[in-house]
Every structure is written in C-alpha cells, then in structure tokens.
Design an enzyme around this catalytic site. Structure first.
Site, PDB file in Angstrom:
ATOM      1  N   ASP A 177       4.617 -63.007  23.453  1.00 31.23           N
ATOM      2  CA  ASP A 177       5.628 -62.051  22.989  1.00 31.23           C
ATOM      3  C   ASP A 177       5.085 -60.621  23.016  1.00 31.23           C
ATOM      4  O   ASP A 177       5.352 -59.817  22.118  1.00 31.23           O
ATOM      5  CB  ASP A 177       6.087 -62.376  21.551  1.00 31.23           C
ATOM      6  N   GLU A 195      17.725 -64.448  22.558  1.00 29.08           N
ATOM      7  CA  GLU A 195      16.790 -63.787  21.633  1.00 29.08           C
ATOM      8  C   GLU A 195      16.115 -62.632  22.364  1.00 29.08           C
ATOM      9  O   GLU A 195      16.454 -62.310  23.496  1.00 29.08           O
ATOM     10  CB  GLU A 195      15.732 -64.790  21.161  1.00 29.08           C
ATOM     11  N   GLU A 219     -17.044 -50.822  23.717  1.00 34.03           N
ATOM     12  CA  GLU A 219     -17.153 -52.129  23.067  1.00 34.03           C
ATOM     13  C   GLU A 219     -17.491 -53.228  24.078  1.00 34.03           C
ATOM     14  O   GLU A 219     -16.911 -53.286  25.163  1.00 34.03           O
ATOM     15  CB  GLU A 219     -15.842 -52.478  22.363  1.00 34.03           C
ATOM     16  N   GLU A 243     -16.570 -56.091  23.645  1.00 36.52           N
ATOM     17  CA  GLU A 243     -15.369 -56.911  23.675  1.00 36.52           C
ATOM     18  C   GLU A 243     -14.302 -56.284  24.576  1.00 36.52           C
ATOM     19  O   GLU A 243     -13.118 -56.558  24.421  1.00 36.52           O
ATOM     20  CB  GLU A 243     -14.851 -57.169  22.255  1.00 36.52           C
ATOM     21  N   ASN A 285     -13.773 -53.843  14.363  1.00 37.80           N
ATOM     22  CA  ASN A 285     -14.806 -54.034  15.380  1.00 37.80           C
ATOM     23  C   ASN A 285     -15.036 -55.525  15.591  1.00 37.80           C
ATOM     24  O   ASN A 285     -15.026 -56.304  14.641  1.00 37.80           O
ATOM     25  CB  ASN A 285     -16.115 -53.377  14.944  1.00 37.80           C
ATOM     26  N   ASP A 297     -22.402 -56.259  20.592  1.00 42.34           N
ATOM     27  CA  ASP A 297     -21.406 -55.384  19.964  1.00 42.34           C
ATOM     28  C   ASP A 297     -20.890 -54.337  20.945  1.00 42.34           C
ATOM     29  O   ASP A 297     -19.688 -54.155  21.103  1.00 42.34           O
ATOM     30  CB  ASP A 297     -22.041 -54.706  18.735  1.00 42.34           C
TER      31      ASP A 297
END
Ligand SMILES: [Ca+2]
Ligand SMILES: [Ca+2]
Ligand SMILES: [Ca+2]
Length: 790
Positions: A210, A408, A555, A557, A583, A678
């Site tokens: 979504d 919807e 980052e 990530e 983070n 990290d």
C-alpha cells in the site's frame, strides 16, 4: 539404578520451566512495569515503596481511576497458547476505610476487549496475601498480545465508592513460571529478492504494501503497511503462514533520492497499546501530507484503523518524531455523509495549491438498498471530505466519489490544474450484487481505474477516464494476483506510480505466495489530452534519477540490492539524518552476505572508505567490489575492533574512480553473525593538476646541466616551481598549454642519477590544489659522452 526410596515426582520435572516475569520483586524499581492502559479510562500512579514483602522494595499503586487500574507487565512473545503456568504474587491493601477483606485478580489482557482473570486471592486488610495458582491459556487463544496486570473486581461505577473499588494497594514478588518462551524464528530473507540490475521490488530484505509516495526537500519517502510484521517463516520449510492483517500496527518507512538505492528508516509503531495512537489497533494503507499550521511545518500520517475507521498522527518531519493530536479516530461512524460506507478506511490526503486540504477514503460492499446493477457498476462506496486547517479534523459533509466498479484505495494528485483520482476496482460477488458484466468501458476486477475532475470534491461517474493499471498478475504471473493499492507522486518534474505485488514472497517460495506484498514503482506518462498511458509493471522499474554520492556519511541501511541481511533499529539518532531521526543498523550478516549500491559516482577517485561497525566475532572482513558480488576485490576492511563495541574502521582505496555499482561483501567464520554496520563514508582522493614533466641531464660545452620542463595541461593558469639539487625556479601564471622551463647548471663535468621535483599550484572546482610530481633523470659524463649538445 536409583535407590528404591527415591520418591517419583507426580509430574516430570520441567527442566525448561522459567520465570517469565522481569523485576517481579521490584528490587530494580519500576523497571518493566507500567500501568494497565487497555482502556482509555484506565490510569494510576506507580511508585516504589520500602514496605516490601521481601527484599527492600515493592510497588505502591495510587490514584486508581478504574478497577482495572493496576501494575502491568507485557508477556507478549513469552507465553504460549495451550501451556500451563504457575502464578504467585504478594498483595496488600491498608486503607482503614476499605472493607476488612477484598478480592484481587491477576488478569491477562489479550488485546482488544479480551480479558481473562487468571488467579484470584481474597486479602485481609493490612496483611500481605498470596496469589498462588495455575492458569492454562486456551489452545485457541491468540497470544500475540498478552499483558498481565493486577486489579480489583470490575464494577461499572467504581468512583461511587472508591474505598471499596479503588483503594491503593502494594504488590511484590510476582512470578509466572512455565515453559520458556519459544525462540523467535528468524525473519531474515535469505534469497536475493531484488535482483542486481533490477529496480523492482524496491527492497529485497523486507516486505511492504500500500505504498504512498511523498516528496519533501528533494527526497522521496514511501510509507508502507508493514507486511513483515506477521511474517513468520517456518525454520524448516521457510514458508510462512498467510498474512494476518489484524496483526499489523506498524508503518514501514523507506526513502530515496534516486529511486533505486533506498534507505530503511524502520517501522513507526502507530497503533496498538504502545503505539503513537493507542486508541487504534491497526495501521494499514498509509497516506502522507505536509502543511504549515500556525507557522510550523507539520507532517500528517493518515492510516486505516482496520476496516472500520481511519486516523492521523503528526510528525515533526517526514521521519517523525510522531505524536497524536487526537484521542479518537478521525473518520468513523460519526463522519457526516459516510454513514453508508462499509469500510471507512484507506485515507489519502491531498493539500491543494491554495492550502485547502482534502481526504479521500472508503471502500467495501455497496449498500444493499441499491439495485444489483448499480451496486456492481456504481457502488458509491468512496468519499471525499474537506480537512480542517489543523489537518487532524474534518469539515462539513463527505461527498460521494462515484467511481465505476469501485472497491477501495482512492488517491488524488493534481497536474496542470486537473485533479486525478485513482482507485482499486472490486471483484464482484455478493458484496456487489453478484457476478455481473461491467458496463461497457468500465474496469474489470482488481484493476486501478482513474477519474479526472476540475473540482477536488466533485467526482460524478462521468469523470471516469479509464484503467491506469491492469492487475499485477498480468505482469508478474502466478501467485501475484489480488487487489492492489496505488499512489502517484511527482519528483523532479516526473510522475511516478506506486503499487505492490508479492514478488519478493514469490522469489522466496516459488509460485506459492502467502500474501506478503512488496513495493514497486513505474514512471507515469501522459497523453497530450491529459489522459494517462496505461502503466506496464516491470521488474526493471524506473531509471535511476541520479548517481549516488559516496563522499559523505551515509547509512549502511541504504542499498539498491542485498543478500541475507536484516535491519534493526538502534538508539541514539541517525548519523545521516540527525539525532531526532530513527537509526537502523544492518544485522544478521553471515559469511557470504552482501549489500550493494547502484551507480555510485566516485569521480576522479576515492582515497578511502570508512565503516562504522560493531564486531561480533574475530576474523570478519568487509570487501569492496565493483560491478558484482564476485568481482575482484578493490579494498578490504579487516573488522578487528573490540567485540561488541561500535568502532570506525578504514580501508585505503586505489584506482576506484568513475561510476560503478558497489558491492560490500562480508566474509568471516561460518555459522555466526560477523558484525553489524551502522554507516559508511568514502573520502575522495585529492584532485590533481595535470602537468607533464620532462627531465634530462645534458652536456653543454663540457659542462653538465639538468633541464626540467613542466607543461600545464590544466584548463586554467597554474603556478609552477621546478626544483633540483642544483637550484630552484618558480614561474607564476603558466597559461594552459604553456611551459615552465629551466636548465640548471651543475658547474661539473658530470652528474649522477637524480630527480627533479615539480610543484604545481592552482585551483580545481574552486578549491586550491597543489600537485607534486617527481621525475628521475639519468646521470651523464660530459668527458666520455661524445653527444655534446650545442
Ligand atoms: Ca521486593
Ligand atoms: Ca544473514
Ligand atoms: Ca545506520
């Protein structure tokens, strides 16, 4: 053999039995305890008292508002259906105006309105009483929420006699002993779910559905229903039970500036007892808008609280932090004009150019009062309503959106003065007057249709403009069907269409899918008359908007592709997005796992790469490769810092220049998690001024000279200094293509081998640069050498 007089226990000793309560004796203060908040009216004050049953402290409960107001501990994930547990605790009340004896309950709240009294005790005023009993959780009980608390027996109006119903009490030595909680099975997706080179699905390490695209300050944010929340792959088969939307109360957030490399910002705990809006239980189908309210820019995250209502929370930035300005749902049975809408969900906001804001919502079965054909073709189940200037209230009555075959997922964007409303169409069936053939030109089942209007509140059926996107199964094959949920956003002058498909789920399990959906994006193209060219779903996805800039802290990530890794939130703020932003770190890094960035622009060259890592075992390393996970290694970071501590480790790089896909491949001992990461930072090599240097020792009139020439190959003038042991010469402002030249006299008949140093100073892209070039010359003996220069 055992001696015969050893008594056989009545039941086998449960070696695995364990106390599931943390800090049950309150010797660590109130840690792990909070006040039951199952109902909005529950409240109390917890404090530590030295009047303990054992040890030096117990908890004191005061200011109780309801009979349920008491200390609570979350046992979710620790208790299991069908298991029996032994519960003990000490309780005492002392109010001289309370009855001489009083019953207390230990009660479990299983979420929603499900409460079960587990064990009871009747205490005598002023004395410690003991709960001591067993309880068995029914095999059919859902334990995804299981919160234990202590209370007095329920009565409807406890404040009528607070001495009887709301007395203060003390609690100590709480224990719940039983089978140890099951180990949490890994949710890590081990397959490569987003294939290198492809841009759909957007991420391969988690699911998300979504998607609602939102642009702010040069960045695209995608808010997603957290489909990963209930994902629980069987450790043996790898197959998860089918998705259970009822478990989802978080919204997943990812962002990008290039639409290929996405940063994982983790999950927003929107709903549920620990949610930003604890009066809601679910968070599906998010929608996002920003608006300046009372001089302050605010961000509003709308979501479906299950099928029955919709709500909004407020962010200080697109990444939060989040607060709830409301204490009840925004759209529900009280919303004017929406009474007949079965599903008051899927809220999508639009802030118009004039600052007026609107919310589109609704879906589900059409009113049975309609004729069957109308129920099918024009179910009138979607609504538009004006939002208040605070964005967290509505104004006036909602208007019908008469979208053909609507199901919807209404969403509106504006382009060149026209409003476009897209929505998902229904599949027919009893909810829509039986199976029928849609009117000519109307959409079929499970498609995304759209309408074009001049007025954001006016959507008659005549504004229907066609099918924007057919069902995704047409493009992604078996197992990917079902309804969809789309959004359109604008980014740097182009329009993009978001939708979902269970493509990652399919890559994990072959052609069978369990309903876990993944976000996709395609570019949107318009015809000259403003209609939209039907979108084709592809794994290729959209073009990368820009190359990735590696010369900054970013980052870990953030990646375009990955294998075998997971992410987890950590405290302390984000190195890239600031202290108030969430983070995450990359975790579950095994030997052979990798993450990769698409189209990284190293320019003239990188000098080093630094990783902020937390080593978990000795012997791990990070290898850098260009173009593929098995390409040659161009740099290695040995991960050799102290175990368990965050540390920054750097590798020197050489020859890493230009634009490449960058693969960070992880290596080390097998069978263990190697480290967590990290953030990354690359450092650019110092740019160099191009100078061509030639050096020669030669003889003139029997004497040796060293001739040094430096040509300026830069596009601007540079200063050049020529240096030998026989002297030095500086030339200012050597023009592009010009030379600095000097023959240094040695005053000798011969010179040995030596070198000259050329120092060029100038500027590159506005930055002062000094480049030093050292060049060797051969020795010369002028008496022996017949080749005398003239
Ligand atoms: Ca104690
Ligand atoms: Ca792994
Ligand atoms: Ca991070």
């Amino acid at each position: 053999m055992l001696a015969a007089w050893f008594a056989v226990p009545a039941a086998p000793v449960q070696a695995a039995d364990t106390n599931l309560i943390v800090n049950g004796g309150f010797e660590e203060g109130l840690g792990s305890w909070f006040v039951n908040n199952g109902n909005a009216t529950d409240s109390a004050t917890l404090s530590v008292t030295t009047d303990a049953y054992s040890g030096s402290s117990a908890v004191l409960v005061t200011n109780r508002a309801t009979t349920g107001s008491g200390p609570m501990q979350d046992l979710s994930g620790k208790v299991q259906a069908g298991q029996t547990y032994a519960l003990t605790a000490r309780i005492k009340y002392e109010n001289p105006n309370s009855p001489a004896t009083k019953q207390f309950f230990a009660t479990m709240h299983y979420g929603g309105g499900t409460y079960t009294n587990l064990v009871s005790v009747t205490a005598t005023r002023g004395q410690w009483a003991q709960f001591n009993g067993q309880f068995t959780i029914p095999a059919t009980q859902s334990v995804s929420t299981a919160r234990l608390f202590f209370e007095t027996p329920w009565t409807s109006n406890p404040s009528s006699d607070p001495n009887v119903h709301l007395m203060d009490f003390k609690l100590d030595d709480v224990s719940v002993v039983g089978a140890a909680p099951p180990p949490t099975p890994s949710k890590t997706i081990e397959v490569v779910g987003k294939l290198p080179g492809e841009h759909n699905p957007l991420i391969g390490h988690k699911f998300g559905a979504d998607g609602f695209g939102f642009t702010h300050d040069g960045r695209v944010y995608l808010y997603l229903t957290n489909d990963t929340q209930g994902y629980a792959p069987n450790p043996t088969t790898g197959v998860s039970p089918s998705i259970n939307y009822g478990n989802i109360n978080q919204i997943t957030l990812i962002s990008s500036t290039d639409l290929v490399n996405w940063t994982d910002h983790g999950e927003i705990q929107v709903a549920g007892p620990n949610g930003v809006a604890p009066f809601t239980g679910n968070s599906w189908a998010p929608g996002m808008a920003k608006k300046v309210v009372n001089g302050q820019e605010k961000f509003f995250l709308y979501y479906a609280n299950g099928g029955g209502s919709s709500n909004v929370i407020t962010g200080a930035s697109p990444l939060g932090p989040w607060t709830s300005e409301r204490t009840s749902t925004l759209i529900d049975g009280r919303t004017p004009g929406a009474e007949a809408v079965a599903w008051k969900f899927d809220p999508a906001p639009l802030v118009d150019d004039d600052g007026e804001a609107y919310l589109y919502f609704g879906g589900g079965p059409a009113a049975t009062s309609m004729p069957a054909a109308e129920r099918f073709n024009n179910p009138k189940n979607l609504r538009a309503i004006k939002l208040g200037s605070d964005m967290v209230s509505t104004e006036g009555t909602s208007a019908v959106v008469d979208a053909p075959v609507a199901f919807e997922a209404a969403q509106v964007f504006k382009r060149e003065g026209k409003y476009y409303l897209s929505y998902s169409s229904h599949f027919g069936g009893n909810d829509f007057g039986g199976n029928q053939t849609p009117l000519p030109g109307y959409p079929g089942g499970g498609q995304i249709g759209y309408m074009i209007s001049d007025d954001p509140m006016s959507w008659p059926k005549e504004t229907y403009a066609g099918v924007l996107f057919p069902n995704q199964s047409q493009f992604f094959g078996a197992g990917t069907g079902g309804n969809n949920h789309q959004s359109v956003f604008e980014y740097e002058g182009k329009y993009y269409f978001t939708y979902h498909a269970p493509t990652l789920n399919k890559r994990i399990n072959g052609n069978t899918t369990q309903g876990y959906r993944s976000p996709h994006i395609q570019q949107l193209a318009f015809n000259p008359d403003g209609t939209i060219q039907q979108v084709v779903g592809t794994y290729a996805g959209v073009d990368q908007v820009r190359n990735f800039d590696p010369y900054r802290v970013f980052e870990a990530e953030t990646f375009g592709w990955s294998k075998g890794v997971a992410t987890a939130k950590v405290d302390g703020g984000s190195p890239e997005f600031g202290g108030a932003a969430p983070n995450l770190v990359v975790r579950d890094i095994d030997n052979g796992d990798w993450t990769a960035l698409s189209s990284v622009d190293f320019g003239d060259g990188a000098q080093s790469v630094t990783a902020k890592v937390r080593p978990l075992v000795a012997g791990g390393k990070i290898e850098l490769r260009l173009g593929g996970a098995t390409a040659p290694v161009v740099g290695t970071i040995p991960v050799d810092g102290p175990l368990g501590e965050w540390t920054e480790l750097t590798a020197e790089l050489d020859g890493v220049a230009g634009v490449h896909d960058v693969y960070f491949t992880y290596a080390g001992p097998g069978g263990v998690d190697l480290f967590e990461i990290d953030s990354w930072a690359f450092e650019a090599g110092q740019p160099e001024l191009p100078v061509t240097v030639t050096v020669q020792a030669r003889c003139i009139g029997g004497k040796a000279y060293v001739a040094v020439q430096a040509r300026n190959d830069h596009t601007a003038a540079v200063g050049i200094t020529l240096e030998t042991v026989y002297g030095e010469r500086s030339v200012a402002n050597v023009a592009p293509g010009g030379n600095a030249f000097q023959q240094f006299a040695t005053r000798a008949g011969s010179v040995p081998v030596g070198s000259a140093t050329v120092r060029a100073t100038g500027s590159i892209d506005g930055e002062a640069v000094t480049t030093v070039v050292t060049e060797q010359y051969s020795g010369v003996d002028c008496a022996a050498d017949p080749r005398q220069a003239q």
